[in-house]
Design a protein around this motif. Structure first.
Motif, mmCIF file in Angstrom:
data_model
loop_
_atom_site.group_PDB
_atom_site.id
_atom_site.type_symbol
_atom_site.label_atom_id
_atom_site.label_comp_id
_atom_site.label_asym_id
_atom_site.label_seq_id
_atom_site.Cartn_x
_atom_site.Cartn_y
_atom_site.Cartn_z
ATOM 1 N N HIS A 1 0.827 -1.218 0.000
ATOM 2 C CA HIS A 1 0.000 0.000 0.000
ATOM 3 C C HIS A 1 0.867 1.277 0.000
ATOM 4 C CE1 HIS A 1 -3.447 2.562 1.259
ATOM 5 N NE2 HIS A 1 -2.562 3.155 2.042
ATOM 6 N N GLU A 2 1.818 1.358 0.885
ATOM 7 C CA GLU A 2 2.630 2.588 0.979
ATOM 8 C C GLU A 2 3.628 2.704 -0.181
ATOM 9 O OE1 GLU A 2 4.640 2.568 4.717
ATOM 10 O OE2 GLU A 2 2.809 2.845 5.902
ATOM 11 N N LYS A 3 4.458 1.645 -0.325
ATOM 12 C CA LYS A 3 5.565 1.764 -1.288
ATOM 13 C C LYS A 3 5.105 1.690 -2.737
ATOM 14 C CE LYS A 3 9.353 0.027 1.556
ATOM 15 N NZ LYS A 3 10.291 -1.080 1.812
ATOM 16 N N LEU B 1 1.849 1.846 -4.037
ATOM 17 C CA LEU B 1 0.724 2.674 -4.487
ATOM 18 C C LEU B 1 0.975 4.146 -4.140
ATOM 19 C CD1 LEU B 1 -2.363 0.409 -3.655
ATOM 20 C CD2 LEU B 1 -0.813 0.326 -5.610
ATOM 21 N N GLU B 2 1.057 4.447 -2.854
ATOM 22 C CA GLU B 2 1.153 5.862 -2.465
ATOM 23 C C GLU B 2 2.470 6.509 -2.917
ATOM 24 O OE1 GLU B 2 -1.823 5.624 1.375
ATOM 25 O OE2 GLU B 2 0.316 5.708 1.753
ATOM 26 N N GLU B 3 3.576 5.858 -2.624
ATOM 27 C CA GLU B 3 4.871 6.502 -2.929
ATOM 28 C C GLU B 3 5.226 6.435 -4.409
ATOM 29 O OE1 GLU B 3 7.787 4.941 -0.157
ATOM 30 O OE2 GLU B 3 6.505 5.417 1.554
ATOM 31 N N ILE C 1 0.514 8.045 -5.971
ATOM 32 C CA ILE C 1 -0.267 9.164 -5.409
ATOM 33 C C ILE C 1 0.629 10.378 -5.175
ATOM 34 C CG2 ILE C 1 -1.912 9.839 -3.613
ATOM 35 C CD1 ILE C 1 -2.704 7.220 -4.963
ATOM 36 N N PHE C 2 1.690 10.197 -4.394
ATOM 37 C CA PHE C 2 2.537 11.332 -4.024
ATOM 38 C C PHE C 2 3.222 11.946 -5.256
ATOM 39 C CE2 PHE C 2 3.171 9.194 0.431
ATOM 40 C CZ PHE C 2 1.833 9.426 0.715
ATOM 41 N N PRO C 3 3.794 11.150 -6.187
ATOM 42 C CA PRO C 3 4.403 11.767 -7.380
ATOM 43 C C PRO C 3 3.407 12.570 -8.219
ATOM 44 C CG PRO C 3 5.166 9.514 -7.144
ATOM 45 C CD PRO C 3 4.074 9.701 -6.128
ATOM 46 N N GLN D 1 6.250 9.613 8.229
ATOM 47 C CA GLN D 1 5.472 8.672 9.046
ATOM 48 C C GLN D 1 5.548 7.248 8.496
ATOM 49 O OE1 GLN D 1 1.574 10.479 9.544
ATOM 50 N NE2 GLN D 1 2.338 11.774 11.211
ATOM 51 N N HIS D 2 5.589 7.121 7.166
ATOM 52 C CA HIS D 2 5.783 5.773 6.595
ATOM 53 C C HIS D 2 7.082 5.176 7.156
ATOM 54 C CE1 HIS D 2 3.222 6.296 2.656
ATOM 55 N NE2 HIS D 2 2.483 6.317 3.765
ATOM 56 N N GLN D 3 8.141 5.980 7.134
ATOM 57 C CA GLN D 3 9.451 5.495 7.591
ATOM 58 C C GLN D 3 9.430 5.163 9.084
ATOM 59 O OE1 GLN D 3 11.884 4.396 5.882
ATOM 60 N NE2 GLN D 3 12.984 3.880 7.777
ATOM 61 N N MET E 1 -0.458 7.407 15.493
ATOM 62 C CA MET E 1 0.046 8.047 14.273
ATOM 63 C C MET E 1 -0.745 7.597 13.044
ATOM 64 S SD MET E 1 3.884 7.727 12.622
ATOM 65 C CE MET E 1 3.772 5.996 12.148
ATOM 66 N N TYR E 2 -0.966 6.290 12.948
ATOM 67 C CA TYR E 2 -1.558 5.783 11.700
ATOM 68 C C TYR E 2 -3.054 6.077 11.600
ATOM 69 C CZ TYR E 2 -0.163 3.364 7.502
ATOM 70 O OH TYR E 2 0.189 3.087 6.207
ATOM 71 N N GLU E 3 -3.744 6.212 12.743
ATOM 72 C CA GLU E 3 -5.172 6.568 12.687
ATOM 73 C C GLU E 3 -5.327 7.921 11.988
ATOM 74 O OE1 GLU E 3 -6.431 4.132 16.723
ATOM 75 O OE2 GLU E 3 -6.012 6.263 16.839
ATOM 76 N N GLU E 4 -4.538 8.880 12.405
ATOM 77 C CA GLU E 4 -4.619 10.205 11.790
ATOM 78 C C GLU E 4 -4.050 10.187 10.365
ATOM 79 O OE1 GLU E 4 -6.252 12.622 12.609
ATOM 80 O OE2 GLU E 4 -5.376 14.511 11.943
ATOM 81 N N HIS E 5 -2.963 9.459 10.183
ATOM 82 C CA HIS E 5 -2.331 9.343 8.863
ATOM 83 C C HIS E 5 -3.348 8.864 7.811
ATOM 84 C CE1 HIS E 5 1.345 8.304 6.354
ATOM 85 N NE2 HIS E 5 0.420 7.537 5.770
ATOM 86 N N ALA E 6 -4.009 7.751 8.120
ATOM 87 C CA ALA E 6 -4.967 7.192 7.158
ATOM 88 C C ALA E 6 -6.171 8.120 6.987
ATOM 89 C CB ALA E 6 -5.420 5.807 7.621
ATOM 90 N N ILE F 1 -6.201 11.416 7.251
ATOM 91 C CA ILE F 1 -5.801 12.562 6.422
ATOM 92 C C ILE F 1 -5.715 12.136 4.956
ATOM 93 C CG2 ILE F 1 -3.840 14.104 5.891
ATOM 94 C CD1 ILE F 1 -5.415 15.087 8.301
ATOM 95 N N GLU F 2 -5.206 10.942 4.725
ATOM 96 C CA GLU F 2 -5.149 10.463 3.329
ATOM 97 C C GLU F 2 -6.563 10.296 2.761
ATOM 98 O OE1 GLU F 2 -0.813 8.199 3.322
ATOM 99 O OE2 GLU F 2 -2.627 6.980 3.556
ATOM 100 N N ASP F 3 -7.463 9.711 3.547
ATOM 101 C CA ASP F 3 -8.830 9.487 3.065
ATOM 102 C C ASP F 3 -9.577 10.802 2.788
ATOM 103 O OD1 ASP F 3 -8.544 6.751 3.245
ATOM 104 O OD2 ASP F 3 -9.582 6.561 5.167
#
Ligand SMILES: [Fe+2]
Ligand SMILES: [Fe+2]
Length: 251
Positions: free
Chosen positions: A110-112, A114-116, A119-121, A140-142, A177-182, A184-186
């Motif tokens: 999911h992170e590496k 899809l998102e990285e 989405i992010f690029p 936060q991923h790191q 951390m991840y509750e807010e992370h996900a 914010i992404e959503d």
């Protein structure tokens, strides 16, 4: 990855996706000519069966993956509370399985992938005002990967009394951390990403994400992840109805 590399990767992906979509549209057009009484069945045409009911958009895909991750966060929160109350009540193997699921499904896929990679690029290419947010999400991923490494290491053996509190703190910190992370992404990042793509590009991303999932997991990566988290919940006795909040006290 440099900004130029990110742009090149995005354009290559968009080009490949456009070709894929054009081929699929041509296939559909030839399979269902106007006025035809019935399209040939998948078996009769020799084409792989495509169940449209299972067709999910790119953003639905990302958000339901967050659903799997959120269920692991509930496992982490629950395990943390039990570790503080009675360390021996937490089976290390259940936490080991939970961390492995976060590693393979959450971080490496999911992170590496899809998102990285996508989405992010795309947001970077569009010079989105969310660049600071994206930078924080990458940090936060790191940090999450470091926490996962720790959880994997300390759950390879029995969790002693001395190890319970540091592990509980790590589980809580990761979940917080991840509750807010996900979330914010959503609510912020994925809607912004949708806006920088055309509907056609977004459709192509849905196909691209599905291909990545199949290449990574061989078959139904999402379905398997849901099954795995259900097994972990069962080991720990975490169950939907049991989490219903008690009635509040009368004020
Ligand atoms: Fe993320
Ligand atoms: Fe995410």
């Amino acid at each position: 990855m440099s900004e130029m590399d990110s742009r090149r990767a995005f354009l290559t992906i968009a080009g490949a996706g456009a070709l894929l979509t054009a081929c699929r549209q041509e296939e559909r057009a030839s399979a269902s000519p106007p006025g035809a009484s019935a399209a040939p069945s998948a078996a009769a045409s020799g084409q792989p069966k495509e169940d449209k009911a299972e067709d999910v958009s790119a953003t639905e895909d990302l958000m339901r993956e967050h659903g799997v991750i959120r269920r692991v966060l509930v496992v982490y929160r629950e395990a943390s509370a039990r570790l503080r109350a009675k360390p021996a009540s937490v089976t290390p193997d259940a936490l080991q399985q939970a961390a492995k699921l976060i590693r393979t499904f959450g971080e490496d896929y999911h992170e590496k992938q899809l998102e990285e990679m996508h989405i992010f690029p795309a947001l970077m290419k569009a010079a989105s005002p969310l660049m600071n947010t994206v930078s924080t999400l990458i940090v936060q991923h790191q940090r999450g990967r470091e926490a996962t490494e720790y959880i994997l290491a300390v759950t390879r053996k029995a969790i002693g009394a001395a190890g319970a509190e540091p592990l509980a703190r790590t589980l809580d910190a990761f979940a917080r951390m991840y509750e807010e992370h996900a979330a914010i992404e959503d609510t912020i990042v994925f809607p912004a990403w949708k806006k920088v793509l055309t509907p056609k590009e977004l459709d192509e991303m849905g196909d691209r994400f599905e291909d990545i999932e199949h290449k990574t997991f061989g078959k139904d990566g999402f379905g398997d992840a849901v099954d795995q988290v259900a097994v972990i919940e069962k080991i720990l006795g975490i169950e939907l109805a049991a989490l219903t909040a008690p009635p509040p006290l009368t004020p």
